[in-house]
Design a protein around this motif. Structure first.
Motif, PDB file in Angstrom:
ATOM      1  N   HIS A 151      64.529  33.314  -1.401  1.00  0.00           N
ATOM      2  CA  HIS A 151      63.715  33.602  -2.595  1.00  0.00           C
ATOM      3  C   HIS A 151      64.592  34.245  -3.657  1.00  0.00           C
ATOM      4  O   HIS A 151      65.406  35.135  -3.347  1.00  0.00           O
ATOM      5  CB  HIS A 151      62.604  34.603  -2.257  1.00  0.00           C
ATOM      6  CG  HIS A 151      61.326  33.979  -1.776  1.00  0.00           C
ATOM      7  ND1 HIS A 151      60.614  33.049  -2.497  1.00  0.00           N
ATOM      8  CD2 HIS A 151      60.613  34.192  -0.639  1.00  0.00           C
ATOM      9  CE1 HIS A 151      59.524  32.704  -1.822  1.00  0.00           C
ATOM     10  NE2 HIS A 151      59.503  33.372  -0.688  1.00  0.00           N
TER      11      HIS A 151
ATOM     12  N   GLN B 173      47.266  34.207   0.690  1.00  0.00           N
ATOM     13  CA  GLN B 173      48.009  33.261   1.529  1.00  0.00           C
ATOM     14  C   GLN B 173      47.027  32.316   2.241  1.00  0.00           C
ATOM     15  O   GLN B 173      47.204  31.101   2.224  1.00  0.00           O
ATOM     16  CB  GLN B 173      48.831  34.027   2.583  1.00  0.00           C
ATOM     17  CG  GLN B 173      49.925  34.919   1.989  1.00  0.00           C
ATOM     18  CD  GLN B 173      51.262  34.202   1.914  1.00  0.00           C
ATOM     19  OE1 GLN B 173      51.816  33.813   2.918  1.00  0.00           O
ATOM     20  NE2 GLN B 173      51.772  34.039   0.697  1.00  0.00           N
TER      21      GLN B 173
ATOM     22  N   MET C  96      56.434  42.574   1.957  1.00  0.00           N
ATOM     23  CA  MET C  96      55.162  41.863   1.706  1.00  0.00           C
ATOM     24  C   MET C  96      53.958  42.759   1.986  1.00  0.00           C
ATOM     25  O   MET C  96      53.722  43.158   3.127  1.00  0.00           O
ATOM     26  CB  MET C  96      55.111  40.635   2.616  1.00  0.00           C
ATOM     27  CG  MET C  96      53.976  39.692   2.314  1.00  0.00           C
ATOM     28  SD  MET C  96      54.359  38.722   0.847  1.00  0.00           S
ATOM     29  CE  MET C  96      53.038  37.515   0.903  1.00  0.00           C
TER      30      MET C  96
ATOM     31  N   ASP D 187      62.716  33.596   3.429  1.00  0.00           N
ATOM     32  CA  ASP D 187      62.575  34.783   2.574  1.00  0.00           C
ATOM     33  C   ASP D 187      63.910  35.179   1.951  1.00  0.00           C
ATOM     34  O   ASP D 187      63.947  35.735   0.852  1.00  0.00           O
ATOM     35  CB  ASP D 187      62.021  35.961   3.382  1.00  0.00           C
ATOM     36  CG  ASP D 187      60.504  35.922   3.460  1.00  0.00           C
ATOM     37  OD1 ASP D 187      59.894  35.125   2.717  1.00  0.00           O
ATOM     38  OD2 ASP D 187      59.938  36.680   4.266  1.00  0.00           O
TER      39      ASP D 187
ATOM     40  N   ARG E 161      57.428  28.929  -6.692  1.00  0.00           N
ATOM     41  CA  ARG E 161      57.934  28.426  -5.408  1.00  0.00           C
ATOM     42  C   ARG E 161      58.797  27.172  -5.554  1.00  0.00           C
ATOM     43  O   ARG E 161      59.500  26.800  -4.624  1.00  0.00           O
ATOM     44  CB  ARG E 161      56.765  28.120  -4.465  1.00  0.00           C
ATOM     45  CG  ARG E 161      55.990  29.354  -4.017  1.00  0.00           C
ATOM     46  CD  ARG E 161      54.964  28.991  -2.951  1.00  0.00           C
ATOM     47  NE  ARG E 161      54.198  30.139  -2.502  1.00  0.00           N
ATOM     48  CZ  ARG E 161      52.956  30.430  -2.913  1.00  0.00           C
ATOM     49  NH1 ARG E 161      52.341  29.648  -3.782  1.00  0.00           N
ATOM     50  NH2 ARG E 161      52.330  31.504  -2.446  1.00  0.00           N
TER      51      ARG E 161
ATOM     52  N   SER F 291      57.071  29.767   4.960  1.00  0.00           N
ATOM     53  CA  SER F 291      55.610  29.713   4.896  1.00  0.00           C
ATOM     54  C   SER F 291      55.076  28.283   4.743  1.00  0.00           C
ATOM     55  O   SER F 291      54.111  27.924   5.418  1.00  0.00           O
ATOM     56  CB  SER F 291      55.110  30.604   3.757  1.00  0.00           C
ATOM     57  OG  SER F 291      55.818  30.330   2.565  1.00  0.00           O
TER      58      SER F 291
HETATM   59  O1  GCO Z   1      55.061  31.200  -0.156  1.00  0.00           O
HETATM   60  C1  GCO Z   1      54.934  32.415  -0.155  1.00  0.00           C
HETATM   61  O2  GCO Z   1      53.966  33.027  -0.653  1.00  0.00           O
HETATM   62  C2  GCO Z   1      55.986  33.255   0.488  1.00  0.00           C
HETATM   63  O3  GCO Z   1      56.946  32.484   1.150  1.00  0.00           O
HETATM   64  C3  GCO Z   1      55.367  34.234   1.453  1.00  0.00           C
HETATM   65  O4  GCO Z   1      54.691  33.550   2.461  1.00  0.00           O
HETATM   66  C4  GCO Z   1      56.352  35.270   1.921  1.00  0.00           C
HETATM   67  O5  GCO Z   1      57.640  35.089   1.427  1.00  0.00           O
HETATM   68  C5  GCO Z   1      56.498  35.484   3.389  1.00  0.00           C
HETATM   69  O6  GCO Z   1      55.502  35.020   4.175  1.00  0.00           O
HETATM   70  C6  GCO Z   1      56.834  36.949   3.590  1.00  0.00           C
HETATM   71  O7  GCO Z   1      55.791  37.733   3.942  1.00  0.00           O
END
Ligand code: GCO
Ligand code: ATP
Length: 181
Positions: A38, A132, A124, A35, A57, A83
């Motif tokens: 990002h 997700q 989040m 995180d 991403r 993730s």
């Molecule tokens: O790929 C993604 O959508 C992200 O990485 C998310 O998963 C969030 O950054 C993380 O989980 C924080 O809640």
């Protein structure tokens, strides 16, 4: 020497950060938090309740692959919370050449939503949880890793992950020894 790397993966709120931290505590491995890698635009988007796209991403995954490869090449064992929801995202992480063991934390949607609702200090929103789950792809045959039900304590999950990985820790020297490199 190539040092082993662990990626603790799963949907938002499944416990990645907690378990990665526990693995680092036990082993002394370098701790990473995806995180924090990002770009601000991604955090802003998620904070506003908009799911990230594959394009959002892309560069972020490249950065994480570099983090893993740099550690591996420098002989520094690592563990990072990321993730890594899709197989092709994990392919990007592996593309840097680091030997990676994935730990997928799985739990019931309602359990995770409850944990997310209880925390007040995170960008989040729980409203993104369904998006997700909708893109989540479980580890497939050939991918090195394990799935764990994320219901034990983070410390117990960390120990289970380490047992499954074949990575051990020397009590006197808190670094990984052995492993799937
Ligand atoms: O790929 C993604 O959508 C992200 O990485 C998310 O998963 C969030 O950054 C993380 O989980 C924080 O809640
Ligand atoms: N095994 C566990 N048992 C009980 N509570 C947990 C467990 N793991 C994590 N939690 C709690 O659930 C919440 C989410 O955990 P954590 O931040 O580690 O998840 P995460 O997957 O890293 O989340 P995100 O991806 O959204 O950053 C936190 O409040 C944490 O304290």
């Amino acid at each position: 020497m190539t040092a082993p790397q662990i990626v603790v993966m799963g949907v938002a709120g499944c416990g990645k950060t907690s378990v990665a931290h526990a693995i680092s505590q036990i082993t002394g491995a370098r701790l990473g938090e995806a995180d924090e890698l990002h770009p601000p635009s991604n955090i802003d988007k998620m904070s506003r309740g908009i799911p990230l796209t594959d394009d959002d991403r892309g560069p972020w995954l490249e950065d994480i692959a570099r983090w893993l490869a740099d550690g591996a090449e420098a002989g520094i064992p690592g563990v990072i919370a990321c993730s890594a929801l899709k197989r092709r995202y994990r392919d990007v992480l592996r593309s840097g050449g680091a030997p990676i063991f994935f730990v997928h934390l799985r739990a019931d949607r309602n359990l995770i939503a409850g944990r997310m609702n209880a925390r007040t200090d995170h960008f989040m929103p729980t409203s993104l949880l369904d998006s997700q789950f909708s893109i989540l792809e479980r580890l497939r045959p050939g991918e090195i890793g394990i799935e764990l039900e994320a219901v034990q304590t983070p410390a117990d999950l960390a120990r289970a992950a380490l047992d499954a990985s074949g990575l051990h820790t020397d009590q006197d020297r808190p670094t990984f020894i052995g492993g799937p490199a």
